[in-house]
Design a protein around this motif. Sequence first.
Motif, short mmCIF file in Angstrom:
data_model
loop_
_atom_site.label_atom_id
_atom_site.label_comp_id
_atom_site.label_asym_id
_atom_site.label_seq_id
_atom_site.Cartn_x
_atom_site.Cartn_y
_atom_site.Cartn_z
N GLU A 411 36.43 40.18 39.71
CA GLU A 411 37.19 39.31 40.68
C GLU A 411 37.43 38.12 40.34
O GLU A 411 36.60 37.01 40.18
N LEU A 412 38.76 37.28 40.66
CA LEU A 412 38.99 36.03 40.41
C LEU A 412 40.02 35.70 41.42
O LEU A 412 40.64 36.43 41.98
N THR A 416 43.55 31.21 39.23
CA THR A 416 43.24 31.71 37.93
C THR A 416 44.22 32.43 37.40
O THR A 416 44.88 32.53 36.28
N VAL A 417 44.74 33.39 38.17
CA VAL A 417 45.61 34.42 37.82
C VAL A 417 47.16 33.80 37.36
O VAL A 417 47.56 33.88 36.30
N ARG A 418 47.46 32.64 38.30
CA ARG A 418 48.81 32.05 37.70
C ARG A 418 48.50 31.02 36.52
O ARG A 418 49.33 31.35 35.68
N PHE A 441 41.34 43.39 36.79
CA PHE A 441 41.04 42.28 37.74
C PHE A 441 41.49 42.46 39.02
O PHE A 441 42.42 43.28 39.49
N ARG A 442 40.68 41.72 40.16
CA ARG A 442 41.05 41.98 41.53
C ARG A 442 41.28 40.57 41.85
O ARG A 442 40.48 39.80 41.74
N VAL A 443 42.39 40.09 42.82
CA VAL A 443 42.49 38.89 43.37
C VAL A 443 41.67 38.78 44.60
O VAL A 443 41.60 39.58 45.44
N ALA A 444 40.73 37.72 44.80
CA ALA A 444 39.76 37.82 45.92
C ALA A 444 39.63 36.10 46.16
O ALA A 444 39.77 35.44 45.26
N VAL A 450 35.50 31.00 38.40
CA VAL A 450 34.51 31.80 38.58
C VAL A 450 35.22 33.38 38.59
O VAL A 450 36.07 33.54 39.02
N LEU A 451 34.39 34.21 37.64
CA LEU A 451 34.63 35.56 37.71
C LEU A 451 33.54 36.34 38.44
O LEU A 451 32.34 36.17 37.93
#
Length: 471
Positions: A411-412, A416-418, A441-444, A450-451
């Motif tokens: 989860e991140l 971070t994804v962007r 990954f999952r967005v949260a 932090v992962l």
Amino acid sequence: MSDNVYSTICTGCNFGCGLYIRENDALKVDFRKSSPANAGKLCRFGMSLPRFYKPVKSIVDGKETTLDEAAKEAAKRISGSKGSVAFLSTGNTTGEEILAFQKIAESYLCTGANFEALPKDTYQTVSVGIPYSEIEAAKHIMLFIDPYEQYPLIVRRLLLAKNKGAKITAVWWKDLPLADENIRPNDVSKLQLTKDSVIIADFHPLSDIEQVKSVLSLARNAEAKVTFLKPFANSTGAYILSKDAKQKSLAQLIDDINKGTIKTLFALESDPSVLMPPETLSKLTNLIIQTGQEVSAKANVILAHEPLYKKKGTLINNEGRAQALGGAGTNGLDALGIIAGAKFDFNVLHESVKKAIGITAVDEFTIPKYDRPAYGTIQAAPKPLEAKPVLIDVYNPFMWNSLADDNDFVELNLNTVRALKLFKGGTLKIKSNGSAIEKKFRVAPVQDNVLLTGKRFGIEKGIITPVEISR
Ligand code: SF4
């Protein structure tokens, strides 16, 4: 009730959830609504117990044998390694077996807990939690855990408290849906605690001891209540019953194996591969494991005794509630007797368990009275997270018990994804200590950098691992 239905306790954590195991061609779980800790409810791990109880066979150097022969061989190897043998049991078995094990383990006992690093007067507070009814009645609850992932049945108690007006503050790396207020662990100094606060944290073999001290210190300074949840069915029993025994921490045990001063390890109902790196285990000359179900560690000698649900004996849950297992089996105790060179008497050990918690009969509906002695000022120096990427293992019942779960992702957060320009449905590369993995990954709503993972990937160094991340 027919002979193949056992009234038992879930081994997934120390919450003490009661259930029935039905033994036919395959194992099945039935709900036990009268169980005071969980009123019949179970989390995903509790429902997965039939998968956890994978049958195991007694083995010596790869060859199948009987439990008695394996115990005799273990006795020979243990006495042949005098001065370089250690004993590990983290609390996944009965209080009676724990007491028998201690008698064998006098020279080097490890319950996994690092009590040496804590002031002696905090021992009882860390070992025995408060009754769940006090959590339900709290006005303010402060969480240092992710209850959904780590100790799922506590969520029910938290929701009951919330319905009665409790405010919930989460001190965690991710926003928790049931929290009224979410604070990141680095901002712990912003916390407002009072005498009406109840702090819920956890304590286990991989705990950051400075973090544990910091929680104890917060509770002491605010005169708040504190309860430490634990991952093994009888963690509380193991800690209470071992409180006068000389113990080594898990870190010390790992160090001694790495240095070569410990060459033989005897683990009772504890899978060393969950607690130690493979390179440490590979240094042992003899790994001896006594267990009621298959473990992932490769042992030289396996003593296969009955699974926990078939055993006779006592567990103590996180509230300090004594719970009787519904089986009649004592072959685990008999195997320990072969190793000790003298048979253990179950009744004598059972009396000692009751005496240790001040009861005359095991009654799961009554919580014995425990002193919660005051403790002195505690100096704590928890290390704040730096603003660099880290992988954080959120230890849950599946991880502690090496049971596969459908959670092979991290989860991140969206930042971070962007920043990494990750694709929806794509993967993330994670590098650490010379190893690299690629994960979904999952967005949260997780803290920047932090992962979070609920599964061990094999690149970790402890709970928090610095990593490099890329697309
Ligand atoms: S909360 Fe813990 S004891 Fe209860 S069912 Fe889940 S893993 Fe088992």
